[in-house]
Design a protein around this motif. Structure first.
Motif, PDB file in Angstrom:
ATOM      1  N   UNK A 135       0.826  -1.210   0.000  1.00  9.61           N
ATOM      2  CA  UNK A 135       0.000   0.000   0.000  1.00  9.61           C
ATOM      3  C   UNK A 135       0.855   1.253   0.000  1.00  9.61           C
ATOM      4  N   UNK A 136       1.913   1.237   0.795  1.00  8.48           N
ATOM      5  CA  UNK A 136       2.800   2.397   0.850  1.00  8.48           C
ATOM      6  C   UNK A 136       3.533   2.570  -0.474  1.00  8.48           C
ATOM      7  N   UNK A 137       3.944   1.447  -1.071  1.00  6.25           N
ATOM      8  CA  UNK A 137       4.644   1.531  -2.360  1.00  6.25           C
ATOM      9  C   UNK A 137       3.742   2.087  -3.449  1.00  6.25           C
ATOM     10  N   UNK A 138       2.430   1.771  -3.396  1.00  3.41           N
ATOM     11  CA  UNK A 138       1.507   2.298  -4.404  1.00  3.41           C
ATOM     12  C   UNK A 138       1.220   3.779  -4.217  1.00  3.41           C
ATOM     13  N   UNK A 192       3.153  20.912 -14.069  1.00  5.33           N
ATOM     14  CA  UNK A 192       2.627  19.554 -14.058  1.00  5.33           C
ATOM     15  C   UNK A 192       1.600  19.421 -12.943  1.00  5.33           C
ATOM     16  N   UNK A 193       0.722  18.416 -13.101  1.00  7.45           N
ATOM     17  CA  UNK A 193      -0.332  18.151 -12.124  1.00  7.45           C
ATOM     18  C   UNK A 193      -0.432  16.642 -11.928  1.00  7.45           C
ATOM     19  N   UNK A 194      -0.769  16.244 -10.715  1.00  7.22           N
ATOM     20  CA  UNK A 194      -1.012  14.836 -10.408  1.00  7.22           C
ATOM     21  C   UNK A 194      -2.509  14.589 -10.415  1.00  7.22           C
ATOM     22  N   UNK A 195      -2.932  13.572 -11.179  1.00 11.14           N
ATOM     23  CA  UNK A 195      -4.349  13.249 -11.308  1.00 11.14           C
ATOM     24  C   UNK A 195      -4.533  11.785 -10.939  1.00 11.14           C
ATOM     25  N   UNK A 196      -5.467  11.510 -10.018  1.00  9.48           N
ATOM     26  CA  UNK A 196      -5.770  10.143  -9.614  1.00  9.48           C
ATOM     27  C   UNK A 196      -6.957   9.624 -10.406  1.00  9.48           C
ATOM     28  N   UNK A 197      -6.852   8.411 -10.940  1.00  9.13           N
ATOM     29  CA  UNK A 197      -7.926   7.735 -11.651  1.00  9.13           C
ATOM     30  C   UNK A 197      -8.087   6.355 -11.036  1.00  9.13           C
ATOM     31  N   UNK A 198      -9.013   6.263 -10.053  1.00 10.24           N
ATOM     32  CA  UNK A 198      -9.198   5.043  -9.274  1.00 10.24           C
ATOM     33  C   UNK A 198      -7.878   4.653  -8.613  1.00 10.24           C
ATOM     34  N   UNK A 199      -7.301   3.509  -9.027  1.00  8.58           N
ATOM     35  CA  UNK A 199      -6.075   3.065  -8.376  1.00  8.58           C
ATOM     36  C   UNK A 199      -4.817   3.450  -9.156  1.00  8.58           C
ATOM     37  N   UNK A 200      -4.940   4.324 -10.141  1.00 13.86           N
ATOM     38  CA  UNK A 200      -3.795   4.737 -10.948  1.00 13.86           C
ATOM     39  C   UNK A 200      -3.556   6.225 -10.763  1.00 13.86           C
ATOM     40  N   UNK A 201      -2.309   6.625 -10.934  1.00 13.99           N
ATOM     41  CA  UNK A 201      -1.903   8.019 -10.789  1.00 13.99           C
ATOM     42  C   UNK A 201      -1.209   8.461 -12.069  1.00 13.99           C
ATOM     43  N   UNK A 202      -1.616   9.622 -12.611  1.00 12.72           N
ATOM     44  CA  UNK A 202      -1.050  10.148 -13.850  1.00 12.72           C
ATOM     45  C   UNK A 202      -0.397  11.495 -13.568  1.00 12.72           C
ATOM     46  N   UNK A 228       0.993  16.411 -21.812  1.00  8.49           N
ATOM     47  CA  UNK A 228       1.387  15.006 -21.940  1.00  8.49           C
ATOM     48  C   UNK A 228       1.062  14.296 -20.639  1.00  8.49           C
ATOM     49  N   UNK A 229       0.525  13.079 -20.768  1.00  5.73           N
ATOM     50  CA  UNK A 229       0.145  12.277 -19.601  1.00  5.73           C
ATOM     51  C   UNK A 229       1.128  11.120 -19.445  1.00  5.73           C
ATOM     52  N   UNK A 230       1.662  10.980 -18.238  1.00  6.50           N
ATOM     53  CA  UNK A 230       2.617   9.905 -17.952  1.00  6.50           C
ATOM     54  C   UNK A 230       2.097   9.125 -16.750  1.00  6.50           C
ATOM     55  N   UNK A 231       1.911   7.828 -16.942  1.00  5.94           N
ATOM     56  CA  UNK A 231       1.394   6.960 -15.877  1.00  5.94           C
ATOM     57  C   UNK A 231       2.530   6.636 -14.918  1.00  5.94           C
ATOM     58  N   UNK A 232       2.453   7.193 -13.725  1.00  8.31           N
ATOM     59  CA  UNK A 232       3.509   6.952 -12.736  1.00  8.31           C
ATOM     60  C   UNK A 232       3.146   5.843 -11.764  1.00  8.31           C
ATOM     61  N   UNK A 233       1.975   5.186 -11.990  1.00  6.81           N
ATOM     62  CA  UNK A 233       1.616   4.063 -11.124  1.00  6.81           C
ATOM     63  C   UNK A 233       2.592   2.916 -11.278  1.00  6.81           C
ATOM     64  N   UNK A 234       3.205   2.812 -12.461  1.00  5.37           N
ATOM     65  CA  UNK A 234       4.170   1.735 -12.697  1.00  5.37           C
ATOM     66  C   UNK A 234       5.441   1.911 -11.884  1.00  5.37           C
ATOM     67  N   UNK A 235       5.660   3.126 -11.357  1.00  3.28           N
ATOM     68  CA  UNK A 235       6.854   3.345 -10.534  1.00  3.28           C
ATOM     69  C   UNK A 235       6.729   2.680  -9.179  1.00  3.28           C
ATOM     70  N   UNK A 236       5.490   2.385  -8.771  1.00  2.98           N
ATOM     71  CA  UNK A 236       5.285   1.692  -7.497  1.00  2.98           C
ATOM     72  C   UNK A 236       5.604   0.231  -7.669  1.00  2.98           C
ATOM     73  N   UNK A 237       6.110  -0.371  -6.638  1.00  3.58           N
ATOM     74  CA  UNK A 237       6.458  -1.787  -6.674  1.00  3.58           C
ATOM     75  C   UNK A 237       5.195  -2.624  -6.739  1.00  3.58           C
TER      76      UNK A 237
END
Length: 380
Positions: A135-138, A192-202, A228-237
């Motif tokens: 949870x913390x990693x996400x 830049x801005x952080x946008x949450x989409x359910x369990x993903x962060x862009x 430009x939108x970059x999915x940073x959810x993949x950075x979480x373990x």
């Protein structure tokens, strides 16, 4: 149990609690400093730190419980010996086997504590700790919202924010992604801005530039973008598909579902057998070290110089028994049929304690004196 046995047992439990508290506190402080720096540095709250600390306590107690039991046995036995209570019992005809009853009962109690710890509390706490770590990693938002620092939320990923406004706007953002060994992509944006989409962060970058460097062709291409939108959810373990920690698997699964665990989580039969039997061996070794601590101090008679030699010998034997546990683990991991080796340190410890109690019941010096006296009478 007699009144004396209850009194001695209460002393064992009292000092066991004291030494266990001291040892847990020492280990906890060493780990808490590292854990505090890691969690607070990642933007987590103090409540998360306390939660992680509480979940790590069963593993700390598992490590110190045999040592605390041994120390309590040595301390109380030395105290009883120094106050001549054991000497009085010897004079009344009580044998060392009779005086060892409270120590044996104390060993059984600590073994019961260890069984509950290794079979119930430890697997539950480790599993819950894995869930909370995921949870913390996400929560990548807390990991990257630090202005003025070059951060590495994942391996081969560098992130930088010059300034964060009060409304959450990120100014002058830099993101370098070199996880692909053949290509490095660098993104820069004025805002830049952080946008949450359910369990993903862009990460939405505005008025920026993307640079793509291909090492094989040594070619650099650039692309300017308005947004430009970059999915940073993949950075979480991502730990959902990873195998469970071996210590987090419940004991009933290790016993009844061993083939399923081997197929799904890539553990060998030897590793599962070693973990299952080690949970019992950790409990039984508490009985052994407790009896070693008591019986070693029973060797020899009363001395004004104390029993430091016997205490030192008991400590050396404790190191020997604990060291054997790591020696017998490797053969069992390689061959599950050798699982009885896991209980070898406990058997050796109980054998040593039995030998010491026998020697204290019939001291060698007294036996030699009787033999010399008998030889003199025969020669006379």
């Amino acid at each position: 149990m007699s009144r004396y046995d209850r009194y001695v047992l209460s002393q064992y439990l009292l000092f066991f609690g004291f030494f266990a508290l001291i040892l847990v506190a020492v280990f906890w402080v060493n780990r808490a400093v590292i854990l505090f720096d890691k969690l607070i540095g990642d933007g987590q709250s103090a409540l998360v730190f306390l939660e992680f600390t509480a979940l790590a306590l069963p593993n700390l107690i598992r490590m110190v419980l045999p040592i605390a039991a041994f120390t309590a046995a040595v301390w109380v036995t030395n105290r009883l010996n120094g106050e001549s209570e054991l000497t009085v019992l010897r004079a009344t005809g009580s044998s060392p086997w009779r005086m060892a009853r409270p120590a044996f009962a104390f060993g059984l109690i600590t073994a019961g504590m260890m069984l509950i710890l290794t079979h119930v509390l430890l697997p539950t706490s480790i599993r819950q700790l894995e869930i909370r770590e995921a949870d913390v990693a996400r929560n990548v938002t807390a990991r990257i919202l630090n202005e003025g620092d070059f951060l590495h939320p994942a391996e081969d990923v560098t992130f930088y924010i010059r300034q964060i406004d009060d409304d959450g706007t990120l100014n002058d953002v830099f993101l370098s992604d070199s996880r692909d060994p053949d290509v490095t992509i660098t993104y820069t944006g004025t805002r830049a801005f952080l946008v949450r989409d359910e369990d993903r962060t862009h990460l939405i970058m505005v008025d920026g530039l993307a640079q793509r460097l291909e090492y094989s062709s040594r070619r650099l291409s650039t692309t300017a973008f308005a947004d430009f939108s970059y999915d940073i959810s993949s950075l979480a373990k991502n730990s959902e598909n990873e195998p469970r920690n071996l210590r987090a698997i419940p004991s009933h699964e290790l016993l009844t579902q061993r083939s399923d665990i081997m197929a799904e989580e890539d553990y060998t039969e030897g590793e599962l057998a070693e973990e299952f039997h080690l949970r019992f061996a950790r409990a039984f070794v508490c009985i052994a070290v407790t009896l070693i601590g008591f019986s070693a101090l029973m060797i020899g008679g009363f001395s004004r110089f104390g029993v430091w030699r016997q205490a030192l010998m008991a400590f050396v034997l404790l190191i020997l028994v604990e060291g054997l546990r790591s020696v017998v683990a490797d053969p069992v991991v390689e061959n599950a049929n050798l699982w009885p080796l896991i209980y070898l340190p406990t058997a050796i410890g109980l054998l040593i304690a039995t030998l010491f109690l026998q020697l204290s019941a019939r001291p060698i010096g007294a036996i030699l004196k009787r033999r010399k006296h008998a030889q003199r009478e025969v020669s006379g």
